[in-house]
Structure formats: structure tokens, C-alpha cells
Write a protein that holds these residues in place. Structure first.
Motif, PDB file in Angstrom:
ATOM      1  N   VAL A 132      22.728 -23.944   4.953  1.00 47.19           N
ATOM      2  CA  VAL A 132      23.794 -24.714   5.623  1.00 47.19           C
ATOM      3  C   VAL A 132      24.547 -25.540   4.589  1.00 47.19           C
ATOM      4  N   THR A 133      25.766 -25.951   4.941  1.00 51.16           N
ATOM      5  CA  THR A 133      26.558 -26.808   4.051  1.00 51.16           C
ATOM      6  C   THR A 133      26.491 -28.248   4.581  1.00 51.16           C
ATOM      7  N   ALA A 134      27.161 -29.148   3.857  1.00 56.38           N
ATOM      8  CA  ALA A 134      27.188 -30.561   4.277  1.00 56.38           C
ATOM      9  C   ALA A 134      27.874 -30.727   5.626  1.00 56.38           C
TER      10      ALA A 134
ATOM     11  N   GLN B 227      28.293 -41.791  -9.527  1.00 56.50           N
ATOM     12  CA  GLN B 227      27.044 -41.072  -9.831  1.00 56.50           C
ATOM     13  C   GLN B 227      26.350 -40.585  -8.548  1.00 56.50           C
ATOM     14  N   ILE B 228      26.626 -41.276  -7.436  1.00 54.64           N
ATOM     15  CA  ILE B 228      25.991 -40.894  -6.161  1.00 54.64           C
ATOM     16  C   ILE B 228      26.774 -39.727  -5.561  1.00 54.64           C
ATOM     17  N   ASP B 229      26.090 -38.768  -4.952  1.00 55.58           N
ATOM     18  CA  ASP B 229      26.781 -37.601  -4.383  1.00 55.58           C
ATOM     19  C   ASP B 229      27.610 -38.005  -3.154  1.00 55.58           C
ATOM     20  N   ALA B 230      28.617 -37.156  -2.843  1.00 60.33           N
ATOM     21  CA  ALA B 230      29.573 -37.462  -1.758  1.00 60.33           C
ATOM     22  C   ALA B 230      28.867 -37.611  -0.411  1.00 60.33           C
ATOM     23  N   GLY B 231      27.821 -36.803  -0.180  1.00 59.56           N
ATOM     24  CA  GLY B 231      27.093 -36.868   1.095  1.00 59.56           C
ATOM     25  C   GLY B 231      26.463 -38.228   1.330  1.00 59.56           C
ATOM     26  N   THR B 232      25.969 -38.852   0.248  1.00 61.72           N
ATOM     27  CA  THR B 232      25.338 -40.178   0.376  1.00 61.72           C
ATOM     28  C   THR B 232      26.407 -41.266   0.454  1.00 61.72           C
ATOM     29  N   ARG B 233      27.491 -41.094  -0.320  1.00 57.96           N
ATOM     30  CA  ARG B 233      28.566 -42.104  -0.287  1.00 57.96           C
ATOM     31  C   ARG B 233      29.221 -42.159   1.090  1.00 57.96           C
ATOM     32  N   ARG B 234      29.169 -41.012   1.804  1.00 54.05           N
ATOM     33  CA  ARG B 234      29.725 -40.989   3.171  1.00 54.05           C
ATOM     34  C   ARG B 234      29.082 -42.073   4.027  1.00 54.05           C
TER      35      ARG B 234
ATOM     36  N   GLN C 274      39.878 -41.230  -2.078  1.00 56.87           N
ATOM     37  CA  GLN C 274      39.436 -40.053  -2.839  1.00 56.87           C
ATOM     38  C   GLN C 274      38.414 -39.250  -2.037  1.00 56.87           C
ATOM     39  N   LEU C 275      37.497 -39.981  -1.410  1.00 54.06           N
ATOM     40  CA  LEU C 275      36.442 -39.330  -0.620  1.00 54.06           C
ATOM     41  C   LEU C 275      37.035 -38.616   0.590  1.00 54.06           C
ATOM     42  N   SER C 276      38.091 -39.208   1.184  1.00 56.98           N
ATOM     43  CA  SER C 276      38.715 -38.592   2.362  1.00 56.98           C
ATOM     44  C   SER C 276      39.405 -37.277   2.010  1.00 56.98           C
ATOM     45  N   LYS C 277      39.768 -37.107   0.729  1.00 62.46           N
ATOM     46  CA  LYS C 277      40.422 -35.868   0.302  1.00 62.46           C
ATOM     47  C   LYS C 277      39.415 -34.826  -0.191  1.00 62.46           C
ATOM     48  N   SER C 278      38.131 -35.220  -0.287  1.00 64.77           N
ATOM     49  CA  SER C 278      37.125 -34.326  -0.867  1.00 64.77           C
ATOM     50  C   SER C 278      36.666 -33.272   0.143  1.00 64.77           C
ATOM     51  N   GLU C 279      35.721 -32.440  -0.294  1.00 68.54           N
ATOM     52  CA  GLU C 279      35.173 -31.388   0.570  1.00 68.54           C
ATOM     53  C   GLU C 279      34.258 -31.973   1.653  1.00 68.54           C
ATOM     54  N   GLU C 280      33.862 -33.227   1.483  1.00 64.53           N
ATOM     55  CA  GLU C 280      32.958 -33.876   2.446  1.00 64.53           C
ATOM     56  C   GLU C 280      33.749 -34.232   3.707  1.00 64.53           C
ATOM     57  N   ARG C 281      33.883 -33.255   4.617  1.00 61.24           N
ATOM     58  CA  ARG C 281      34.745 -33.415   5.788  1.00 61.24           C
ATOM     59  C   ARG C 281      34.192 -34.400   6.820  1.00 61.24           C
ATOM     60  N   SER C 282      32.869 -34.531   6.887  1.00 61.57           N
ATOM     61  CA  SER C 282      32.290 -35.362   7.949  1.00 61.57           C
ATOM     62  C   SER C 282      32.602 -36.851   7.773  1.00 61.57           C
ATOM     63  N   VAL C 283      33.259 -37.201   6.659  1.00 64.43           N
ATOM     64  CA  VAL C 283      33.606 -38.599   6.412  1.00 64.43           C
ATOM     65  C   VAL C 283      34.893 -39.004   7.134  1.00 64.43           C
ATOM     66  N   LEU C 284      35.660 -38.018   7.640  1.00 62.52           N
ATOM     67  CA  LEU C 284      37.007 -38.307   8.165  1.00 62.52           C
ATOM     68  C   LEU C 284      37.000 -39.358   9.269  1.00 62.52           C
TER      69      LEU C 284
ATOM     70  N   ALA D 246      46.693 -40.324   1.539  1.00 64.55           N
ATOM     71  CA  ALA D 246      45.312 -39.988   1.930  1.00 64.55           C
ATOM     72  C   ALA D 246      45.272 -39.488   3.368  1.00 64.55           C
ATOM     73  N   MET D 247      46.001 -40.182   4.259  1.00 65.31           N
ATOM     74  CA  MET D 247      46.012 -39.781   5.675  1.00 65.31           C
ATOM     75  C   MET D 247      46.725 -38.442   5.869  1.00 65.31           C
ATOM     76  N   THR D 248      47.747 -38.198   5.055  1.00 66.98           N
ATOM     77  CA  THR D 248      48.459 -36.912   5.136  1.00 66.98           C
ATOM     78  C   THR D 248      47.504 -35.768   4.806  1.00 66.98           C
ATOM     79  N   CYS D 249      46.663 -35.974   3.787  1.00 70.53           N
ATOM     80  CA  CYS D 249      45.652 -34.955   3.433  1.00 70.53           C
ATOM     81  C   CYS D 249      44.644 -34.777   4.565  1.00 70.53           C
ATOM     82  N   MET D 250      44.276 -35.881   5.220  1.00 75.20           N
ATOM     83  CA  MET D 250      43.303 -35.803   6.316  1.00 75.20           C
ATOM     84  C   MET D 250      43.859 -34.989   7.489  1.00 75.20           C
TER      85      MET D 250
END
Length: 799
Positions: A218-220, A393-400, A431-441, A502-506
Motif C-alpha cells: 500500500v502507499t501513504a 529530516q522527518i518524512d512527509a508522512g510523519t510531518r503530516r 510545500q507539504l501541501s504540494k507534495s505527494e502526501e495527499r492525505s495532508v490536504l 499553494a491552494m491552486t496546487c491543492m
């Protein structure tokens, strides 16, 4: 098409020639095939030239480039064509098409997802229309084909060896295809069938942990997608019996893992409960109440193993957000979470414990008097969240999780103020909102709504407040830093930090995580950003206008209305042709017309009318678009509104629309009072309303001379109204009045005679002797026409 025949054959020869391996010629041939398939005639030719079998051979090669070409060509063949879709599925095999989703190559998996989406659309259209004749001869039952496809997608969810990307695509397709598009559609049989056939499979993905060996890949974003699908299926149910069946299936699945499967089974069960709490929370709450579940959560929080702690703490966090459980956790879990936060060695555990504390700390919402923690504690928690958020240094999943914490803590105005001051934290958030970590939106959107105070807030009635105090009832208090001046300053800081891009990317995100409620939050923020006149240019420059269009056309009713109002504000103050270049300007009309409905507020009606006035003045094509959206009857209704600003805006809008012949026909129709209203409004006290109405009259009498003879019939005061316009100190009103009189004089000698027998002759004589101006020229032209008719004679000196 004889040449197309040869072309198609030639392309396949090149593509299937083993000697042409990886050559440029082969690449061109594949591109040509895709282009040919986009035209209906070309697609038909490929299909009739045994094309599907040949494309199957391309798919069997296993070469990514050839597979992509084959899939894209198949999209052209199946697009909006039912019989070809069914024939393609029978040749390739439904199982084979769906299995391509699971390949490791991301581009191929996405192309397969697009092909399946096109196939679903074609089949669903067939179920809707019920084809007869030629189409019906080929298709026995499109509903059956649809179920076979969905069944294969459900099978794919739990197959070992399928890529995480493929699993996510399967969930996305199910989210788009299975639930009803509208509650008005009475048939939810597809949802019921999917729940019976595949609910356990969806729960299995929702309960999977990322990347342990021997488990499903599975993915994040997989668990969040599973939660959204479960939520959509639950919302699509119509009665208690259907919901009870859903609960029973979920509970049986969780029990099967919880009982007799050891510790691994308990972890799997808790993970599934977390998935349900993030989706259909009613089912999640029911699952929490199963015997031993809550106790296991508390017990596993103290585990030595990081994986076990993670699962338990996440379940505790999701449970804390639900009102029924929050009191239990406040009593039993706060000390545990504090302990985990203070003594935890792993950041991944500490950050999650912190979010649990943030959730419980924000239980009072924006109510300043309901403090859960001691003074300053929320600020300390927020500071720690910002620190983790900025740590690359912390991964995107944890920063979420740090963003989740801020989404709760930003209910506190002190936290909002500190957060918008922290440029590094804002940049990290965007930056995080534009990343692959979609569940942060959703968390990002929630934090922005809190910072801009764009949630619904009603000032309590002072009398009711006094009454509540007297009855010793709790009265919510607003934080001093939530006053409008503070909110405006926060909006300016967010704009400077680049919130719009950032919101436009979201908004552009193609992901199930961008749910209707998430869209609504973004619409609220956009509306807050365009509140101030001087900020609108910045929003337009950073692509805000483009981002608002999809928000205004899709989502919750509240979200669509908020986005439409933001569009109206932009259309009023900036050039619409610059804000919405090209064809996009025509898409703005429908959201604006939706604001004219009676369930919208007076301010929304007014802003929509102003925006439509601007659009109606640009081109005939835009006026036609407004007419097509059936806005004219609503605009006419607002011309009778009591509120003077709305009445004036509606009149201005109608006058701009009157440049269209269809609207002119309405004014000319027999038995219509539209002309009478304009004449009467030209004599009102409100100068701006008079200007709009007189402008409309001037234009209508210029384009339709037949209306000139009707003006004396609509009201006995017509002469006084025209005289008042000509005697007005306002040059614009004078000019409009003079043009109306000139049009009437030119229309017929009878009207000219009536005008010259009144005081109008004296007024025109004075105006004609004035200094050079449009009014003087119009007055002189009136007198010249009267001389021509023989109604008056020039004076001795020829004037």
C-alpha cells in the motif's frame, strides 16, 4: 477513409515487427495510432481492422512504451461508444484489462486507470439510455458488464503482487463509479451489491500497514482512499436496515481479527477501526464499543514496540475527535498521551501523542472561555508542531501529523497569530501541501480556515446573552485576537507567504482525498482572501481565478456558493477578460447566476448582479450565455427589490443585457410593464438608479423606435420625468435625457408635436445655446427636427 485503412495496417506492421525494436520509427507509429483513434472515423477503422486483437499483442509484449500506446489507442476506441467498449472487453478479457492497473510501471498503471474510467462512463451511459436497435443487438446488458468490471476491481484490491499505485487507482475508480451522483437518483443497488461483495476487501486495504513483508503493498494514501470509499458507500445508503447491515459486516470483520488471531490480529483490527473512524465515523464508533477494543488501545499505547504503539496511538487520536469518545479519553487518555509525548524516544510516537493532546485541547473550538489546558499549554504544543513541520529530516508522512495538530490548535487565536508570524512554518506547510502526501490536504485547509476565521460565525443576540447569564448558562466568548482587524492582518501575511499558489496546487490534485468537504474549506479560505479590495489583484496574479472555477462547479452547496461569491468579487473589481482569459470567462456565468437564487443572502445577490453587469457589457456572446442560463427572470425580480442597492444593480444589469435583441423583444412585447418600470425609475430620487434606467431607455429608444410611441402611454408623468432629466445638474443624466427626447422626436411628428407644445421647447432652446457638449448637440438636433416637421420656425437671426 481508404487511406486510413492503409495507414492503420502500416502502423501495426511497424509496431509488431520484431526487427524494429525500440526505433524512432516505432515510436512515431505508436503516436500516429493514438492520434488516429481520437477521431471517431479513425477509431472505427482500427476497430474494424481487427485492431483490438492487434493491440492485445502490443499489450502482451510487456514493453512500457508499446503498452502505453495500446492503452491510449483503446481509450479512443472505447470513448463514448458502448458497443465497441463491450466488444473490446470480450476480446481482451475484463480480468486482463483490470490486471494492467497493478503493474509496477506508474505511467502504464495510470493509462490503464484512464481506460477503465472511459469504459465505465460508456457502460453507465448505456445503462441510463437503454439502447435499442443496432446498439441493442450488440449489447445484451450493460449493467452486467458494469458489475463484472467492478467485481474484478474488488478482486484486485486484495491480490498479492499488485502495486500500491494500482491499488490506489482501483479505489479511486470505485469512489467515482459506485455511489450515486445525486441523492435524487432512487437506485442505489450498485452500492448495496458492492457492500455485500467487497466490503471486507476494502476493509482489508484500510487495515493494511505500509510496507511490512508478506502484507499487501500500500502507499501513504491507500488507507485514506479506503476511508473515503467506505464513507461514500455509507452515505449512499437509504434506510436503517441498509446501515445496520453495513455495521454488522464491519463488526464481524473486526471481531474475526480481534478474537483468536493473537497480537497481530488485534493490531489489524485496531488499524481497521482507525480507517472507519476517518471515514464513516458512525461505524467507527460502533466498532470502538466492541468489548475489549478500547482497553486494547490503552494497553498497546504502553507497548515497547514502535509499530504497536503507532497503531494504538493513531486509533486513540481518531477516537478523540469523536464527541462520544472524547469525554472517556479526556478522563483516561490525557495522562497517557502526556506520558507518551514527554517520555517517548521516537519522534513518530511523540508527534502522534502531541496530535491527540491537540485534539483534546481544542475541544472548546473557538470559545475563549472553554480552556481545556492551563494557560500557555496550547502555545507550547503549537510551537512543537511548527518545529516538527519545519524539520526536513522527518518524512512527509510523519510531518503530516504536525499539520493535523496545528489544524486543531489554530482554533486558539494566540496560536493563529504566532503561526502566521512564522514564515518558515508557513513555507513548510505550503510545500507539504504540494507534495505527494495527499492525505495532508484536509488538515492544511482546516488550519487555513481557522487562521482566516472563514468558518460560519454568528454574533449572539445581546438579549439572549443576558438571559443565558441570568440563567447561569454557559455563553461562548470570542477571543480578543479574533476581531476583524487581527483577521485582516493575518490574511495579508498569508498572501505574502504565497498561500494562493499553494491552494491552486491543492485544487488541481486528482485524488479522492480532495473531498467535497475539503473543497468547501478551500472555498471559504478563498472568499476570506478576496474580502479586501486591494488583495484581489494578488489573488488573480497567483492563479486564484482559475482555481475558483472548479470549486464553484463541484462540491457541497455551501462550498459552491462561497466559491461563486469569491468569483463575483473578482469579476466586480478586475477586468474579467484578464482574470478569466479565453474561453474560461464563459464558465464564470453559471456560478454567478446560481447566486441569484432566493436562498442566497442579499449581499450575494448584489455582488452577483454587479459581476453579471460587468460581463454583460463585454460581448454579445457573453450576453447570450447569461440568457441561456435563464438569468433574465431572476434579474427582473430583483428590479422590484426593496433594498435600493440590489434594485439599482439589477436595473444596471438589465440595461447592459438590453443590448441583446432577445431582451429588446421582451421590452417590446405587448402587455409588458418592463418599459413602464424603466420610465418610472428614470424619475426616482436615487441618482444612480435614475442613471441606469435612463441609460436603458436611451439605448432601447435608439434600437427600437417603436418604443418611443409607447412611452407616453405607460404613465401620465412621462413628460415631467423627461423634463427633470434635462434639468438635472448631473451631465450624465442630462445627456441620457436628451438622447431619449431626440429619439422620440425622430420617431414621429406626433410625439415631436406633443413635446414642442410643452415646456420642453424652452428647456431644449436653453440647452442648445449652451457651450459645446453632447447635451447641446442633442438639444440642437431635436430643435432642427422640429423645424423640419414645421412645428417651430427659426428665429430672425437664423438660430
Amino acid at each position: 477513409m481508404s487511406s486510413t485503412d492503409a495507414k492503420v495496417e502500416q502502423m501495426f506492421q511497424i509496431l509488431l515487427d520484431p526487427q524494429e525494436k525500440g526505433t524512432e520509427k516505432k515510436q512515431k507509429a505508436s503516436q500516429n495510432l493514438v492520434v488516429l483513434a481520437r477521431e471517431d472515423a479513425g477509431a472505427e477503422k482500427i476497430f474494424r481492422s481487427n485492431g483490438v486483437q492487434l493491440l492485445q499483442r502490443l499489450l502482451d509484449t510487456g514493453e512500457p512504451d508499446l503498452m502505453l500506446a495500446a492503452l491510449r489507442t483503446l481509450v479512443g476506441i472505447c470513448s463514448e461508444h458502448q458497443s465497441r467498449t463491450v466488444a473490446t472487453l470480450s476480446v481482451l478479457g475484463t480480468r486482463r484489462v483490470v490486471s494492467i492497473l497493478g503493474v509496477e510501471n506508474q505511467a502504464v498503471s495510470l493509462a490503464a486507470c484512464h481506460l477503465l474510467q472511459v469504459m465505465f462512463d460508456a457502460l453507465k451511459e448505456g445503462v441510463k439510455k437503454g439502447f435499442r436497435g443496432k446498439e441493442g443487438a450488440i449489447i445484451v446488458d450493460p449493467a452486467r458488464e458494469l458489475k463484472v468490471l467492478i467485481s474484478n476491481l474488488l478482486e484486485l484490491l486484495t491480490e498479492v503482487g499488485v502495486s500500491g499505485q494500482g491499488r490506489d487507482s482501483a479505489l479511486t475508480l470505485l469512489i467515482k463509479v459506485v455511489p450515486r451522483k445525486s441523492p435524487k437518483d432512487p437506485n442505489n443497488s450498485l452500492t448495496l451489491w458492492v457492500i455485500d461483495q467487497g466490503l471486507k476487501k476494502i476493509l482489508e486495504v484500510g487495515g493494511s500497514v505500509q510496507d511490512p513483508p508478506g502484507e499487501l503493498t500500500v502507499t501513504a494514501n491507500s488507507r485514506m482512499s479506503a476511508s473515503i470509499l467506505l464513507s461514500k458507500l455509507f452515505d449512499d445508503l437509504k434506510c436503517d436496515a441498509e446501515r445496520e447491515n453495513f455495521h454488522r459486516l464491519c463488526e464481524n470483520y473486526i471481531k474475526s481479527w480481534f478474537e483468536g488471531q493473537g497480537l497481530a490480529g488485534k493490531l489489524r483490527a485496531l488499524q481497521t477501526v482507525s480507517c472507519l473512524l476517518q471515514g464513516p465515523c458512525d461505524a467507527g464508533n460502533r466498532a470502538l464499543e466492541l468489548s475489549g477494543v478500547m482497553e486494547s488501545v490503552i494497553a498497546l499505547c504502553a507497548s515497547e514496540q514502535e509499530e504497536e504503539q503507532l497503531v494504538a496511538v493513531e486509533a486513540l487520536i481518531h477516537a478523540a475527535g469523536k464527541a462520544r469518545r472524547a469525554s472517556f479519553i479526556t478522563a483516561n487518555g490525557v495522562s497517557l498521551l502526556k506520558d507518551l509525548y514527554r517520555r517517548g524516544e521516537k519522534d513518530s510516537i511523540r508527534i502522534r501523542a502531541l496530535v491527540g493532546l491537540c485534539k483534546l485541547g481544542s475541544a472548546g473550538g473557538t470559545d475563549f472561555s472553554m480552556k481545556q489546558f492551563a494557560e500557555g499549554s496550547t502555545l507550547k504544543l503549537a510551537k512543537q508542531c511548527r518545529k516538527w513541520l519545519c524539520n526536513d529530516q522527518i518524512d512527509a508522512g510523519t510531518r503530516r501529523w504536525a499539520v493535523e495538530g496545528l489544524a486543531y490548535l489554530t482554533f486558539d487565536a494566540d496560536v493563529k497569530e504566532e503561526f502566521v508570524e512564522d514564515e518558515a512554518a508557513l513555507k513548510a506547510l505550503f510545500q507539504l501541501s504540494k507534495s505527494e502526501e495527499r492525505s495532508v490536504l484536509f488538515a492544511v485547509a482546516s488550519a487555513l480556515v481557522n487562521c482566516t476565521n472563514s468558518y460560519d460565525y454568528e454574533e449572539p443576540d445581546p438579549k439572549m446573552v443576558e438571559l443565558a447569564k441570568y440563567a447561569k448558562q454557559h455563553v461562548p466568548e470570542q477571543h480578543p485576537k479574533d476581531k476583524p482587524s487581527f483577521v485582516r492582518a493575518r490574511v495579508k501575511k498569508l498572501l505574502a507567504a504565497g498561500v494562493v499558489s499553494a491552494m491552486t496546487c491543492m485544487v488541481k490534485t486528482e485524488s479522492p482525498v480532495l473531498t467535497s468537504s475539503c473543497r468547501e474549506l478551500l472555498s471559504r479560505v478563498f472568499l476570506a482572501l478576496v474580502e479586501e479590495f486591494e488583495d484581489r489583484g494578488t489573488v488573480v496574479a497567483q492563479g486564484g481565478g482559475k482555481a475558483l472555477l472548479p470549486l464553484a462547479l463541484e462540491g457541497t452547496d455551501v462550498g459552491q456558493t462561497k466559491a461563486a461569491q469569491a468569483l463575483a468579487k473578482l469579476t466586480i473589481t478586475s477586468n474579467p477578460e484578464m482574470t478569466f482569459p479565453g474561453e474560461r470567462i464563459y464558465e464564470v456565468v453559471r456560478p454567478l447566476v446560481s447566486l441569484l437564487h432566493l436562498n442566497c443572502s442579499g449581499l450575494q445577490n448584489f455582488e452577483a448582479l454587479m459581476a453579471l453587469t460587468n460581463l454583460a457589457g463585454i460581448s454579445e456572446r457573453l450576453r447570450q450565455k447569461i440568457l441561456k442560463e435563464r438569468a433574465v427572470p431572476m434579474i427582473e425580480g430583483y428590479m422590484f427589490e426593496e433594498h435600493e442597492m440590489i434594485r439599482r444593480a439589477a436595473t444596471e444589469c438589465m440595461c447592459n443585457l438590453a443590448m441583446s435583441t432577445e431582451v429588446q423583444d421582451l421590452f417590446e412585447a405587448t402587455g409588458s410593464d418592463r418599459l413602464k418600470l424603466l420610465v418610472l425609475y428614470s424619475g426616482e430620487d436615487d441618482e444612480l438608479l435614475r442613471r441606469a434606467a435612463a441609460g436603458g431607455l436611451a439605448m432601447l429608444t435608439s434600437t427600437r423606435p417603436s418604443l418611443c410611441s409607447r412611452i407616453p402611454q405607460v404613465t401620465t408623468h412621462w413628460l415631467e420625468i423627461l423634463q427633470a432629466l434635462l434639468l438635472s445638474p448631473n451631465q450624465e443624466l442630462q445627456h441620457r435625457g436628451a438622447v431619449v427626447v431626440l429619439n422620440m422626436v425622430e420617431a414621429s411628428s406626433e410625439i415631436a408635436s406633443t413635446l414642442m407644445e410643452s415646456e420642453m421647447l424652452e428647456i431644449l432652446s436653453v440647452l442648445a445655446k449652451g457651450k459645446e457638449s453632447p447635451v447641446m448637440r442633442a438639444a440642437a438636433a431635436c430643435l432642427g427636427k422640429a423645424v423640419e416637421y414645421g412645428l417651430i420656425r427659426p428665429s430672425q437671426d437664423g438660430k
